[in-house]
Design a protein around this motif. Structure first.
Motif, mmCIF file in Angstrom:
data_model
loop_
_atom_site.group_PDB
_atom_site.id
_atom_site.type_symbol
_atom_site.label_atom_id
_atom_site.label_comp_id
_atom_site.label_asym_id
_atom_site.label_seq_id
_atom_site.Cartn_x
_atom_site.Cartn_y
_atom_site.Cartn_z
ATOM 1 N N LYS A 160 0.802 -1.218 0.000
ATOM 2 C CA LYS A 160 0.000 0.000 0.000
ATOM 3 C C LYS A 160 0.839 1.274 0.000
ATOM 4 C CE LYS A 160 -3.796 -2.029 2.704
ATOM 5 N NZ LYS A 160 -4.595 -1.872 3.960
ATOM 6 N N LEU A 161 2.121 1.156 0.333
ATOM 7 C CA LEU A 161 2.910 2.350 0.597
ATOM 8 C C LEU A 161 3.181 3.169 -0.655
ATOM 9 C CD1 LEU A 161 5.555 1.184 3.217
ATOM 10 C CD2 LEU A 161 3.131 1.699 3.490
ATOM 11 N N VAL A 162 2.971 4.460 -0.528
ATOM 12 C CA VAL A 162 3.311 5.428 -1.567
ATOM 13 C C VAL A 162 4.273 6.466 -1.004
ATOM 14 C CG1 VAL A 162 2.430 7.175 -3.147
ATOM 15 C CG2 VAL A 162 1.077 5.118 -2.699
ATOM 16 N N PHE A 163 3.956 7.000 0.169
ATOM 17 C CA PHE A 163 4.775 8.019 0.813
ATOM 18 C C PHE A 163 5.376 7.466 2.109
ATOM 19 C CE2 PHE A 163 1.396 10.396 -1.453
ATOM 20 C CZ PHE A 163 2.204 11.086 -2.351
ATOM 21 N N ASP A 164 6.444 8.128 2.559
ATOM 22 C CA ASP A 164 7.093 7.710 3.796
ATOM 23 C C ASP A 164 7.571 8.920 4.581
ATOM 24 O OD1 ASP A 164 9.606 8.530 2.692
ATOM 25 O OD2 ASP A 164 9.809 6.594 1.695
ATOM 26 N N LEU A 165 8.351 8.660 5.607
ATOM 27 C CA LEU A 165 8.821 9.706 6.505
ATOM 28 C C LEU A 165 9.608 10.788 5.776
ATOM 29 C CD1 LEU A 165 8.988 10.557 9.473
ATOM 30 C CD2 LEU A 165 10.928 9.009 9.743
ATOM 31 N N ALA A 166 10.449 10.384 4.820
ATOM 32 C CA ALA A 166 11.244 11.355 4.076
ATOM 33 C C ALA A 166 10.355 12.254 3.212
ATOM 34 C CB ALA A 166 12.268 10.633 3.196
ATOM 35 N N ASP A 167 9.322 11.690 2.594
ATOM 36 C CA ASP A 167 8.399 12.493 1.788
ATOM 37 C C ASP A 167 7.703 13.538 2.654
ATOM 38 O OD1 ASP A 167 8.729 11.070 -0.721
ATOM 39 O OD2 ASP A 167 7.647 9.429 0.220
ATOM 40 N N LEU A 168 7.367 13.154 3.854
ATOM 41 C CA LEU A 168 6.697 14.074 4.766
ATOM 42 C C LEU A 168 7.616 15.235 5.131
ATOM 43 C CD1 LEU A 168 4.208 14.705 6.424
ATOM 44 C CD2 LEU A 168 5.022 13.127 8.182
ATOM 45 N N VAL A 169 8.865 14.934 5.436
ATOM 46 C CA VAL A 169 9.829 15.973 5.804
ATOM 47 C C VAL A 169 10.101 16.913 4.630
ATOM 48 C CG1 VAL A 169 12.241 16.376 6.462
ATOM 49 C CG2 VAL A 169 10.909 14.605 7.609
ATOM 50 N N LYS A 170 10.148 16.354 3.418
ATOM 51 C CA LYS A 170 10.406 17.168 2.228
ATOM 52 C C LYS A 170 9.203 17.992 1.790
ATOM 53 C CE LYS A 170 13.729 13.793 0.408
ATOM 54 N NZ LYS A 170 13.946 12.725 -0.614
ATOM 55 N N GLY A 171 8.050 17.732 2.395
ATOM 56 C CA GLY A 171 6.838 18.449 2.013
ATOM 57 C C GLY A 171 6.181 17.891 0.772
ATOM 58 N N CYS A 192 4.100 15.430 0.640
ATOM 59 C CA CYS A 192 2.774 14.905 0.928
ATOM 60 C C CYS A 192 2.248 15.524 2.219
ATOM 61 C CB CYS A 192 2.802 13.379 1.044
ATOM 62 S SG CYS A 192 3.747 12.774 2.471
ATOM 63 N N ARG A 193 0.969 15.351 2.462
ATOM 64 C CA ARG A 193 0.381 15.784 3.728
ATOM 65 C C ARG A 193 0.663 14.728 4.798
ATOM 66 N NH1 ARG A 193 -5.682 15.870 2.605
ATOM 67 N NH2 ARG A 193 -5.047 13.864 1.695
ATOM 68 N N PRO A 194 0.644 15.097 6.086
ATOM 69 C CA PRO A 194 0.876 14.099 7.140
ATOM 70 C C PRO A 194 -0.040 12.892 7.026
ATOM 71 C CG PRO A 194 0.967 16.301 8.066
ATOM 72 C CD PRO A 194 0.551 16.464 6.632
ATOM 73 N N ALA A 195 -1.304 13.115 6.711
ATOM 74 C CA ALA A 195 -2.256 11.996 6.618
ATOM 75 C C ALA A 195 -1.903 11.037 5.493
ATOM 76 C CB ALA A 195 -3.672 12.528 6.425
ATOM 77 N N ASP A 196 -1.225 11.542 4.447
ATOM 78 C CA ASP A 196 -0.876 10.691 3.306
ATOM 79 C C ASP A 196 0.245 9.707 3.637
ATOM 80 O OD1 ASP A 196 -2.737 11.981 1.686
ATOM 81 O OD2 ASP A 196 -1.289 13.504 1.050
ATOM 82 N N ALA A 197 1.057 10.028 4.641
ATOM 83 C CA ALA A 197 2.198 9.180 4.979
ATOM 84 C C ALA A 197 1.899 8.212 6.115
ATOM 85 C CB ALA A 197 3.399 10.045 5.354
ATOM 86 N N VAL A 198 0.681 8.238 6.639
ATOM 87 C CA VAL A 198 0.288 7.345 7.726
ATOM 88 C C VAL A 198 -0.684 6.299 7.184
ATOM 89 C CG1 VAL A 198 -0.915 7.169 9.936
ATOM 90 C CG2 VAL A 198 0.648 9.069 9.515
ATOM 91 N N TYR A 199 -0.397 5.024 7.438
ATOM 92 C CA TYR A 199 -1.182 3.924 6.879
ATOM 93 C C TYR A 199 -1.813 3.107 8.001
ATOM 94 C CZ TYR A 199 1.336 5.138 2.665
ATOM 95 O OH TYR A 199 1.858 5.834 1.596
#
Length: 248
Positions: free
Chosen positions: A55-66, A68-75
């Motif tokens: 299911k993963l698309v985004f991760d912690l690094a994507d969140l830090v880089k801006g 994605c939104r926080p909700a997008d990186a939480v599964y």
């Protein structure tokens, strides 16, 4: 605001990530809302253990880089109340301690517990995983090298300002422990680490099978290890639950 706990070991291969997943399952089973944070950049495994790797698309690094939104990186995992913020795919994307602390603190109001899976070793990834935490758990096996690393992990957690640190002995087999004959008894192991014991997780093939196949550990709820996770979760939340002795 939810509690933030870092799970570390110093030495790899002791069952730290399995323990993180098992504690998450057990806390969610108690009706808690739990966020697991995988900080093992390049070697992430919690997504597989929770059965959500595809299911993963985004991760912690994507969140830090801006990106994605926080909700997008939480599964959300298959277990109600248990969520994952996955680690970066690349080792160079380790998040700095300076950024990690406010990032995780921003999630804290939305969860009862945030549990951070620390990478092995004591480098930058370790410092980043510790930065937001108020509590620590050191996961250890009963071999002398692991115990020495546990001593160091406890000291470094204290130096990071984490005063409440407990010990979990993972993958314990009394038969193997006595055969290796490195310590007189478990009390000596605990004394050597300098940490207060939170619990003992026995070696359990059903847990290994669940992890290998990406199935929830709670599917084997009658297994000794799954029951041990439940007792650890209760003690983690302040309940007075007696320790059991395992003969495997």
């Amino acid at each position: 605001m939810g509690t933030i706990t870092v799970i570390t070991s110093g030495k790899g291969g002791v069952g730290k990530s399995v323990f993180t997943a098992g504690l998450g399952y057990a806390l969610a089973g108690r009706g808690r809302r739990v966020l697991l944070v995988d900080c093992d950049a390049g070697l992430r495994s919690l997504d597989y253990m929770l059965g959500i790797g595809e299911k993963l698309v985004f991760d912690l690094a994507d969140l830090v880089k801006g990106s994605c939104r926080p909700a997008d990186a939480v599964y959300e995992s298959p277990v109600k109340g248990l969520y994952l913020l996955p680690a970066p795919l690349e080792t160079e994307d380790v998040v700095s301690p300076r950024l990690m602390k406010p990032l995780i603190h921003a999630f804290a109001p939305y969860y009862d517990h945030i549990v951070i899976d620390c990478p092995a070793g004591f480098g930058r990834g370790f410092r980043a995983a510790c930065a937001p935490a108020g509590r620590g758990i050191v996961v250890a096996n009963t071999d002398p090298v692991c115990i020495r690393n546990s001593q160091k992990a406890g000291r470094l957690l204290r130096e990071a300002g984490i005063q409440e640190t407990r010990l979990v002995i993972s993958r314990f087999s009394e038969k193997s422990f006595r055969r290796l004959n490195c310590f007189e008894d478990l009390d000596q192991v605990i004394d050597e680490t300098g940490l207060q014991l939170l619990g003992i997780i026995p070696e359990d093939l059903s847990v290994v099978e669940a992890v290998v196949h990406g199935k929830p550990i709670v599917n084997a709820k009658n297994a000794p290890a799954a029951q041990a996770f439940g007792r650890v979760a209760a003690r983690f939340e302040g309940e007075n639950v007696p320790l059991l002795h395992f003969h495997n």
